[in-house]
Design a protein around this motif. Structure first.
Motif, mmCIF file in Angstrom:
data_model
loop_
_atom_site.group_PDB
_atom_site.id
_atom_site.type_symbol
_atom_site.label_atom_id
_atom_site.label_comp_id
_atom_site.label_asym_id
_atom_site.label_seq_id
_atom_site.Cartn_x
_atom_site.Cartn_y
_atom_site.Cartn_z
ATOM 1 N N LYS A 15 0.358 -1.527 0.162
ATOM 2 C CA LYS A 15 -0.116 -0.527 -0.278
ATOM 3 C C LYS A 15 1.209 1.356 0.096
ATOM 4 O O LYS A 15 0.795 1.943 -0.337
ATOM 5 C CB LYS A 15 -1.075 0.129 1.176
ATOM 6 C CG LYS A 15 -2.132 1.326 0.869
ATOM 7 C CD LYS A 15 -2.940 1.071 3.274
ATOM 8 C CE LYS A 15 -3.802 -0.276 2.191
ATOM 9 N NZ LYS A 15 -4.427 -0.011 3.049
ATOM 10 N N ARG A 16 2.452 1.416 0.460
ATOM 11 C CA ARG A 16 2.996 2.094 0.661
ATOM 12 C C ARG A 16 3.725 2.785 -0.651
ATOM 13 O O ARG A 16 3.648 3.752 -0.805
ATOM 14 C CB ARG A 16 4.113 2.729 2.023
ATOM 15 C CG ARG A 16 4.627 3.452 2.062
ATOM 16 C CD ARG A 16 6.226 3.622 3.064
ATOM 17 N NE ARG A 16 6.425 1.984 2.325
ATOM 18 C CZ ARG A 16 7.723 1.445 1.968
ATOM 19 N NH1 ARG A 16 8.111 2.180 1.300
ATOM 20 N NH2 ARG A 16 8.118 0.079 1.551
ATOM 21 N N GLN A 17 4.082 1.628 -1.196
ATOM 22 C CA GLN A 17 4.517 2.130 -2.487
ATOM 23 C C GLN A 17 3.730 2.409 -3.669
ATOM 24 O O GLN A 17 4.057 3.098 -3.816
ATOM 25 C CB GLN A 17 5.222 0.602 -3.226
ATOM 26 C CG GLN A 17 6.376 -0.034 -2.074
ATOM 27 C CD GLN A 17 6.866 -1.259 -2.011
ATOM 28 O OE1 GLN A 17 5.554 -2.109 -2.356
ATOM 29 N NE2 GLN A 17 8.044 -2.000 -2.746
ATOM 30 N N LYS A 19 0.670 3.999 -3.104
ATOM 31 C CA LYS A 19 1.168 5.868 -2.487
ATOM 32 C C LYS A 19 2.187 6.133 -3.245
ATOM 33 O O LYS A 19 1.234 7.122 -3.587
ATOM 34 C CB LYS A 19 0.565 5.974 -1.135
ATOM 35 C CG LYS A 19 0.074 7.251 -0.814
ATOM 36 C CD LYS A 19 0.283 6.932 0.751
ATOM 37 C CE LYS A 19 0.173 8.682 1.210
ATOM 38 N NZ LYS A 19 0.821 8.516 2.538
ATOM 39 N N GLU A 20 2.618 5.517 -2.556
ATOM 40 C CA GLU A 20 4.453 6.418 -3.417
ATOM 41 C C GLU A 20 4.269 6.781 -5.088
ATOM 42 O O GLU A 20 4.904 8.059 -5.314
ATOM 43 C CB GLU A 20 5.634 5.937 -3.263
ATOM 44 C CG GLU A 20 5.938 6.776 -1.404
ATOM 45 C CD GLU A 20 6.848 5.649 -0.857
ATOM 46 O OE1 GLU A 20 8.039 5.131 -1.412
ATOM 47 O OE2 GLU A 20 7.050 5.644 0.302
ATOM 48 N N LEU A 21 3.536 5.465 -5.340
ATOM 49 C CA LEU A 21 3.978 5.593 -6.875
ATOM 50 C C LEU A 21 3.016 6.610 -7.266
ATOM 51 O O LEU A 21 3.324 7.618 -8.577
ATOM 52 C CB LEU A 21 3.512 4.227 -7.557
ATOM 53 C CG LEU A 21 4.054 4.276 -9.136
ATOM 54 C CD1 LEU A 21 5.419 4.071 -9.230
ATOM 55 C CD2 LEU A 21 3.591 2.043 -9.161
ATOM 56 N N LEU A 23 0.796 8.621 -6.113
ATOM 57 C CA LEU A 23 0.648 10.393 -5.492
ATOM 58 C C LEU A 23 -0.632 10.383 -4.943
ATOM 59 O O LEU A 23 -0.913 11.553 -4.804
ATOM 60 C CB LEU A 23 1.009 11.155 -6.114
ATOM 61 C CG LEU A 23 2.553 11.485 -6.639
ATOM 62 C CD1 LEU A 23 3.087 12.426 -7.583
ATOM 63 C CD2 LEU A 23 3.720 11.460 -5.455
ATOM 64 N N TYR A 24 -0.995 8.899 -3.984
ATOM 65 C CA TYR A 24 -2.762 9.629 -4.291
ATOM 66 C C TYR A 24 -3.078 9.177 -2.437
ATOM 67 O O TYR A 24 -2.384 7.694 -2.493
ATOM 68 C CB TYR A 24 -4.179 8.878 -5.148
ATOM 69 C CG TYR A 24 -4.215 8.809 -6.449
ATOM 70 C CD1 TYR A 24 -3.930 10.782 -6.337
ATOM 71 C CD2 TYR A 24 -4.731 8.176 -7.435
ATOM 72 C CE1 TYR A 24 -4.458 11.069 -7.507
ATOM 73 C CE2 TYR A 24 -5.404 8.785 -8.382
ATOM 74 C CZ TYR A 24 -4.868 10.090 -8.541
ATOM 75 O OH TYR A 24 -5.578 10.932 -10.108
ATOM 76 N N SER A 25 -3.626 9.775 -1.665
ATOM 77 C CA SER A 25 -3.606 8.583 -0.491
ATOM 78 C C SER A 25 -5.000 7.040 -0.592
ATOM 79 O O SER A 25 -4.996 7.232 -1.090
ATOM 80 C CB SER A 25 -5.130 10.052 0.264
ATOM 81 O OG SER A 25 -6.682 10.041 -0.597
ATOM 82 N N GLU A 53 2.677 -4.553 -9.667
ATOM 83 C CA GLU A 53 3.067 -4.042 -10.218
ATOM 84 C C GLU A 53 2.525 -3.637 -11.220
ATOM 85 O O GLU A 53 3.102 -2.024 -12.036
ATOM 86 C CB GLU A 53 4.146 -3.889 -9.994
ATOM 87 C CG GLU A 53 5.599 -2.591 -10.563
ATOM 88 C CD GLU A 53 7.015 -3.093 -10.395
ATOM 89 O OE1 GLU A 53 7.515 -2.244 -9.573
ATOM 90 O OE2 GLU A 53 7.487 -4.052 -10.709
#
Length: 67
Positions: A15-17, A19-21, A23-25, A53
């Protein structure tokens, strides 16, 4: 996480990856997913999910083509 299926290597994003990819919450990702506008998550365990991915990257490529 990497899964080797013969010659195909599939990477599962956390989930963190994701979100970083993108740029959405996490909440916005869940809304898009529920509306069928984002790749579906893969249940990995009772409290763990991931995204393929290649599906997330394909989703991003579609947005780049639209700009």
């Amino acid at each position: 996480m990497l899964f080797n299926h013969g010659e195909i290597v599939m990477r599962i994003l956390s989930k963190r990856q994701v979100k970083e990819l993108v740029l959405y919450s996490p909440q916005h990702i869940a809304r898009l997913e529920k509306a069928g506008r984002f790749p579906k998550r893969v249940p990995l365990g009772p409290n763990r999910v991931g995204w393929v991915e290649s599906e997330v990257l394909e989703w991003l490529e579609e947005r780049l083509k639209r700009r």
